[in-house]
Design a protein around this motif. Sequence first.
Motif, PDB file in Angstrom:
ATOM      1  N   PHE A 170      -2.163   5.277   3.291  1.00  0.00           N
ATOM      2  CA  PHE A 170      -0.900   5.959   3.025  1.00  0.00           C
ATOM      3  C   PHE A 170      -1.150   7.208   2.182  1.00  0.00           C
ATOM      4  O   PHE A 170      -0.535   8.234   2.358  1.00  0.00           O
ATOM      5  N   LYS A 171      -2.096   7.059   1.270  1.00  0.00           N
ATOM      6  CA  LYS A 171      -2.431   8.186   0.424  1.00  0.00           C
ATOM      7  C   LYS A 171      -3.150   9.263   1.244  1.00  0.00           C
ATOM      8  O   LYS A 171      -2.885  10.445   1.100  1.00  0.00           O
ATOM      9  N   LEU A 172      -4.038   8.820   2.133  1.00  0.00           N
ATOM     10  CA  LEU A 172      -4.738   9.755   3.003  1.00  0.00           C
ATOM     11  C   LEU A 172      -3.722  10.565   3.809  1.00  0.00           C
ATOM     12  O   LEU A 172      -3.809  11.790   3.895  1.00  0.00           O
ATOM     13  N   TYR A 173      -2.762   9.887   4.361  1.00  0.00           N
ATOM     14  CA  TYR A 173      -1.738  10.545   5.160  1.00  0.00           C
ATOM     15  C   TYR A 173      -0.997  11.581   4.315  1.00  0.00           C
ATOM     16  O   TYR A 173      -0.771  12.709   4.731  1.00  0.00           O
ATOM     17  N   LYS A 174      -0.658  11.165   3.094  1.00  0.00           N
ATOM     18  CA  LYS A 174       0.088  12.034   2.190  1.00  0.00           C
ATOM     19  C   LYS A 174      -0.716  13.308   1.876  1.00  0.00           C
ATOM     20  O   LYS A 174      -0.186  14.413   1.903  1.00  0.00           O
ATOM     21  N   ILE A 175      -1.996  13.114   1.613  1.00  0.00           N
ATOM     22  CA  ILE A 175      -2.849  14.270   1.273  1.00  0.00           C
ATOM     23  C   ILE A 175      -2.967  15.219   2.466  1.00  0.00           C
ATOM     24  O   ILE A 175      -2.861  16.428   2.322  1.00  0.00           O
ATOM     25  N   LEU A 176      -3.151  14.652   3.651  1.00  0.00           N
ATOM     26  CA  LEU A 176      -3.291  15.496   4.831  1.00  0.00           C
ATOM     27  C   LEU A 176      -2.002  16.249   5.120  1.00  0.00           C
ATOM     28  O   LEU A 176      -2.026  17.428   5.457  1.00  0.00           O
ATOM     29  N   GLU A 177      -0.873  15.577   4.963  1.00  0.00           N
ATOM     30  CA  GLU A 177       0.409  16.238   5.204  1.00  0.00           C
ATOM     31  C   GLU A 177       0.614  17.378   4.208  1.00  0.00           C
ATOM     32  O   GLU A 177       1.088  18.449   4.555  1.00  0.00           O
ATOM     33  N   ALA A 178       0.242  17.097   2.966  1.00  0.00           N
ATOM     34  CA  ALA A 178       0.461  18.095   1.916  1.00  0.00           C
ATOM     35  C   ALA A 178      -0.416  19.324   2.108  1.00  0.00           C
ATOM     36  O   ALA A 178      -0.087  20.406   1.638  1.00  0.00           O
ATOM     37  N   PRO A 209      -9.196  14.877  19.349  1.00  0.00           N
ATOM     38  CA  PRO A 209      -9.331  13.776  18.388  1.00  0.00           C
ATOM     39  C   PRO A 209     -10.568  13.894  17.502  1.00  0.00           C
ATOM     40  O   PRO A 209     -11.577  14.448  17.906  1.00  0.00           O
ATOM     41  N   ALA A 210     -10.397  13.392  16.293  1.00  0.00           N
ATOM     42  CA  ALA A 210     -11.518  13.336  15.353  1.00  0.00           C
ATOM     43  C   ALA A 210     -11.327  12.080  14.514  1.00  0.00           C
ATOM     44  O   ALA A 210     -10.216  11.577  14.380  1.00  0.00           O
ATOM     45  N   MET A 211     -12.419  11.580  13.983  1.00  0.00           N
ATOM     46  CA  MET A 211     -12.302  10.387  13.144  1.00  0.00           C
ATOM     47  C   MET A 211     -12.426  10.788  11.679  1.00  0.00           C
ATOM     48  O   MET A 211     -13.144  11.717  11.325  1.00  0.00           O
ATOM     49  N   ILE A 212     -11.661  10.083  10.860  1.00  0.00           N
ATOM     50  CA  ILE A 212     -11.725  10.328   9.416  1.00  0.00           C
ATOM     51  C   ILE A 212     -12.125   9.022   8.730  1.00  0.00           C
ATOM     52  O   ILE A 212     -11.598   7.964   9.049  1.00  0.00           O
ATOM     53  N   PHE A 213     -13.059   9.137   7.818  1.00  0.00           N
ATOM     54  CA  PHE A 213     -13.537   7.942   7.110  1.00  0.00           C
ATOM     55  C   PHE A 213     -13.278   8.105   5.621  1.00  0.00           C
ATOM     56  O   PHE A 213     -13.589   9.147   5.031  1.00  0.00           O
ATOM     57  N   THR A 214     -12.695   7.090   5.044  1.00  0.00           N
ATOM     58  CA  THR A 214     -12.380   7.192   3.617  1.00  0.00           C
ATOM     59  C   THR A 214     -12.271   5.798   3.012  1.00  0.00           C
ATOM     60  O   THR A 214     -12.178   4.798   3.727  1.00  0.00           O
ATOM     61  N   ASP A 215     -12.257   5.756   1.688  1.00  0.00           N
ATOM     62  CA  ASP A 215     -12.002   4.487   1.009  1.00  0.00           C
ATOM     63  C   ASP A 215     -10.629   4.485   0.351  1.00  0.00           C
ATOM     64  O   ASP A 215     -10.246   3.549  -0.317  1.00  0.00           O
ATOM     65  N   MET A 216      -9.925   5.597   0.513  1.00  0.00           N
ATOM     66  CA  MET A 216      -8.605   5.603  -0.127  1.00  0.00           C
ATOM     67  C   MET A 216      -7.557   4.955   0.766  1.00  0.00           C
ATOM     68  O   MET A 216      -7.690   4.884   1.977  1.00  0.00           O
ATOM     69  N   ALA A 273       3.016   5.886  -2.784  1.00  0.00           N
ATOM     70  CA  ALA A 273       4.222   6.646  -3.111  1.00  0.00           C
ATOM     71  C   ALA A 273       4.385   6.796  -4.620  1.00  0.00           C
ATOM     72  O   ALA A 273       4.794   7.841  -5.115  1.00  0.00           O
ATOM     73  N   LEU A 274       4.051   5.746  -5.353  1.00  0.00           N
ATOM     74  CA  LEU A 274       4.260   5.780  -6.805  1.00  0.00           C
ATOM     75  C   LEU A 274       3.193   6.591  -7.534  1.00  0.00           C
ATOM     76  O   LEU A 274       3.380   6.954  -8.686  1.00  0.00           O
ATOM     77  N   GLU A 275       2.089   6.833  -6.832  1.00  0.00           N
ATOM     78  CA  GLU A 275       0.998   7.529  -7.498  1.00  0.00           C
ATOM     79  C   GLU A 275       1.431   8.863  -8.095  1.00  0.00           C
ATOM     80  O   GLU A 275       1.002   9.238  -9.180  1.00  0.00           O
ATOM     81  N   ASP A 276       2.287   9.568  -7.373  1.00  0.00           N
ATOM     82  CA  ASP A 276       2.702  10.884  -7.872  1.00  0.00           C
ATOM     83  C   ASP A 276       4.044  10.832  -8.587  1.00  0.00           C
ATOM     84  O   ASP A 276       4.632  11.864  -8.890  1.00  0.00           O
ATOM     85  N   VAL A 277       4.551   9.634  -8.821  1.00  0.00           N
ATOM     86  CA  VAL A 277       5.858   9.531  -9.463  1.00  0.00           C
ATOM     87  C   VAL A 277       5.673   9.175 -10.935  1.00  0.00           C
ATOM     88  O   VAL A 277       4.953   8.243 -11.270  1.00  0.00           O
ATOM     89  N   ASP A 278       6.302   9.955 -11.789  1.00  0.00           N
ATOM     90  CA  ASP A 278       6.278   9.637 -13.204  1.00  0.00           C
ATOM     91  C   ASP A 278       7.479   8.732 -13.469  1.00  0.00           C
ATOM     92  O   ASP A 278       8.618   9.196 -13.545  1.00  0.00           O
ATOM     93  N   ILE A 279       7.204   7.435 -13.559  1.00  0.00           N
ATOM     94  CA  ILE A 279       8.306   6.465 -13.661  1.00  0.00           C
ATOM     95  C   ILE A 279       9.156   6.739 -14.899  1.00  0.00           C
ATOM     96  O   ILE A 279      10.384   6.742 -14.834  1.00  0.00           O
ATOM     97  N   GLU A 280       8.489   7.012 -16.010  1.00  0.00           N
ATOM     98  CA  GLU A 280       9.244   7.275 -17.242  1.00  0.00           C
ATOM     99  C   GLU A 280      10.194   8.451 -17.063  1.00  0.00           C
ATOM    100  O   GLU A 280      11.333   8.424 -17.510  1.00  0.00           O
ATOM    101  N   LYS A 338       0.823  -1.202   0.000  1.00  0.00           N
ATOM    102  CA  LYS A 338       0.000   0.000   0.000  1.00  0.00           C
ATOM    103  C   LYS A 338       0.856   1.251   0.000  1.00  0.00           C
ATOM    104  O   LYS A 338       0.574   2.228  -0.690  1.00  0.00           O
ATOM    105  N   ALA A 339       1.903   1.231   0.817  1.00  0.00           N
ATOM    106  CA  ALA A 339       2.799   2.390   0.887  1.00  0.00           C
ATOM    107  C   ALA A 339       3.447   2.627  -0.474  1.00  0.00           C
ATOM    108  O   ALA A 339       3.549   3.759  -0.946  1.00  0.00           O
ATOM    109  N   LEU A 340       3.863   1.537  -1.115  1.00  0.00           N
ATOM    110  CA  LEU A 340       4.498   1.644  -2.434  1.00  0.00           C
ATOM    111  C   LEU A 340       3.553   2.302  -3.434  1.00  0.00           C
ATOM    112  O   LEU A 340       3.940   3.208  -4.179  1.00  0.00           O
ATOM    113  N   ILE A 341       2.334   1.815  -3.432  1.00  0.00           N
ATOM    114  CA  ILE A 341       1.380   2.309  -4.421  1.00  0.00           C
ATOM    115  C   ILE A 341       1.074   3.791  -4.190  1.00  0.00           C
ATOM    116  O   ILE A 341       1.049   4.587  -5.127  1.00  0.00           O
TER     117      ILE A 341
END
Lengths: 69, 69, 69, 69, 69, 69, 292
Positions: free
Chosen positions: G92-100, G82-89, F44-51, F39-42
């Motif tokens: 790791f992506k959720l974390y990335k979006i929140l950090e960004a 504290p608050a709860m967040i619900f998502t289907d994503m 992370a790669l989402e915003d990476v343009d591999i090419e 999951k972490a890999l995916i």
Amino acid sequence: MEYIYAAMLLHTANQDINEENVKKVLEAAGSEADEARIKALIAALEDVDIEEAIAKTAVAAAAPAAAAA
Amino acid sequence: MEYIYAAMLLHTANQDINEENVKKVLEAAGSEADEARIKALIAALEDVDIEEAIAKTAVAAAAPAAAAA
Amino acid sequence: MEYIYAAMLLHTANQDINEENVKKVLEAAGSEADEARIKALIAALEDVDIEEAIAKTAVAAAAPAAAAA
Amino acid sequence: MEYIYAAMLLHTANQDINEENVKKVLEAAGSEADEARIKALIAALEDVDIEEAIAKTAVAAAAPAAAAA
Amino acid sequence: MEYIYAAMLLHTANQDINEENVKKVLEAAGSEADEARIKALIAALEDVDIEEAIAKTAVAAAAPAAAAA
Amino acid sequence: MEYIYAAMLLHTANQDINEENVKKVLEAAGSEADEARIKALIAALEDVDIEEAIAKTAVAAAAPAAAAA
Amino acid sequence: MPHVASWKKEEVESLKELIESHDVVGMANLSDIPAPQLQKMRRSLKDSAVVKMSRKTLMSLALSESKKENIADLEGHMEGQPAMIFTDMNPFKLYKILEASKTDAPAKAGSIAPADIVVPKGDTAFKPGPILGELQKVGIPAKIDKGKIVITNDKTIVAEGETISKEIASMLTRLEIFPMEVGIDLVAAYEDQTVYTSDVLTIDEEKTIADVQKAFTQALNLSVNAVIFNKESVPVLLQNANTKAMNLALNADVLTSKTRDMILAKAYSQMLAVASEVSGKDADAVDDELRE
């Protein structure tokens, strides 16, 4: 590297780089000609401009000279 | 460069770089095999340690570069 | 420049670079052989290591390769 | 390089670079004059403007060095 | 490069790089698994120290030039 | 690096780099497939343009040679 | 649920529903987020995640009553507000979006420096005055230069993890240095029987790119060194073959269409090199055109 030299030789002699020709050259050079490797080579060469690939060498070679100057 | 490629091919295939072999390879590649050039090639390579010559960067015109530096 | 080429030719052929030899080579090349200049050249070359001078030209080795490719 | 030096010598002396002349120069320099190599040399130089070849290569050599300098 | 990545994957997972395994990996990746190319891959890798071959730079071309500079 | 190799394999084979596919490839290679790492890999790669990342590598490949000078 | 007000019951039910209907449940900390900013973040997350603030007890209740295995572990990650967040994503992506989506904010007295706080050297907007002494008092090296107050050196004024004092916080704000990051802190996220904590959820994108490049380089190296033909290796193999062939031709002085000019130029430059040595000994030993 025999396969590569065979391809370059055919290229320089303006001959088609196809299975038959590559095989013929390799055999003339007393080299074993593995069909699968020939096929892989030809497939890989399909998208490659040999002149361009060779030209890139020269560019890379030129850089260090410049750096050293 | 055909003659050189032919020589590299033979060298890589662990074959003797002699008139007969060079001619055979060139002809297999559909290239003209000029006797004098083959002889000259062989004569030129006679005193050369091919492995070393391959690995050693060729020395070419340096003086003008030095002057510019 | 003929004088220098003549000297280098003798050097490469492992011959003595003396008046007689330089003169012979220049004349074979249809070039005028000025005695005084030959003498000056030979005297000057006494302190010059031709191999070393030639080796120095290796510095920019790779650059011309780029242009030729 | 003897063959090359011989050719350059003749060129500098404004003489024809032909078999006879090259042979004469090489022999005057006490160098072995291999017919095949002489022929190959002459064939290779046939269409070449030596001045231009030297100038072209020299310019190319200077460029990267100059850029780095 | 699919074949190479498949081989590297197997190597890293400490699995044998054999026909069956390479095929399995390629098919899992939805890639066409050409028997001849798999065989050629395995033959090519037979005598190769993969760790070493992975680490050694492929673009050796320029290196000698650099060394000479 | 297994996870990256698996991703590169899928990318080269023009397949989606998603959880299911990465898992399938890793398992085919006899490698442990940790869900969290996939999951972490995916992500992370989402915003990476591999090419693009690869193209930059190719450019850099020439650089070390230059640096060595 | 005895003795529980009906609105509380409803809220727990609604939380439970959200838990059941989403793959990923996150536990976040909303401390220090100004209301307008929280509004903005909620809006931008609208299509991908739901943020629900509630009382700790109610969230605990909802988590412990959920049938999802191990989800009750999230209870241990309630921090600050504290608050709860619900998502289907993907969490790791959720974390990335929140950090960004975090933004810079001014330092507050008593808060902990999230990283070294550095006051950079250079001009300030301050005119000479008592501010000079105040800067020096909190340890910032400053002087007057051309009618302006200038900071003379980069100065780490608060180290990572240290508490920011009131004086320093106010000075940083006056210097327009905003060392804090404000946003939704995802403390942990649950997906598929596993709770991932923020240290696991952190993605190093630069490392990922570096790994992609490394994988490609390794694959290319292996292909070239083992002479395996593919689209990527063949151009490099051609280059290498060409370099070797050129080296051989040039070193053995074999004249070819590609080496001819170079070999001629080599002879010429060697002649020049020798001539230059010779003329250095005696200028008369060379002809006019070679004299330097």
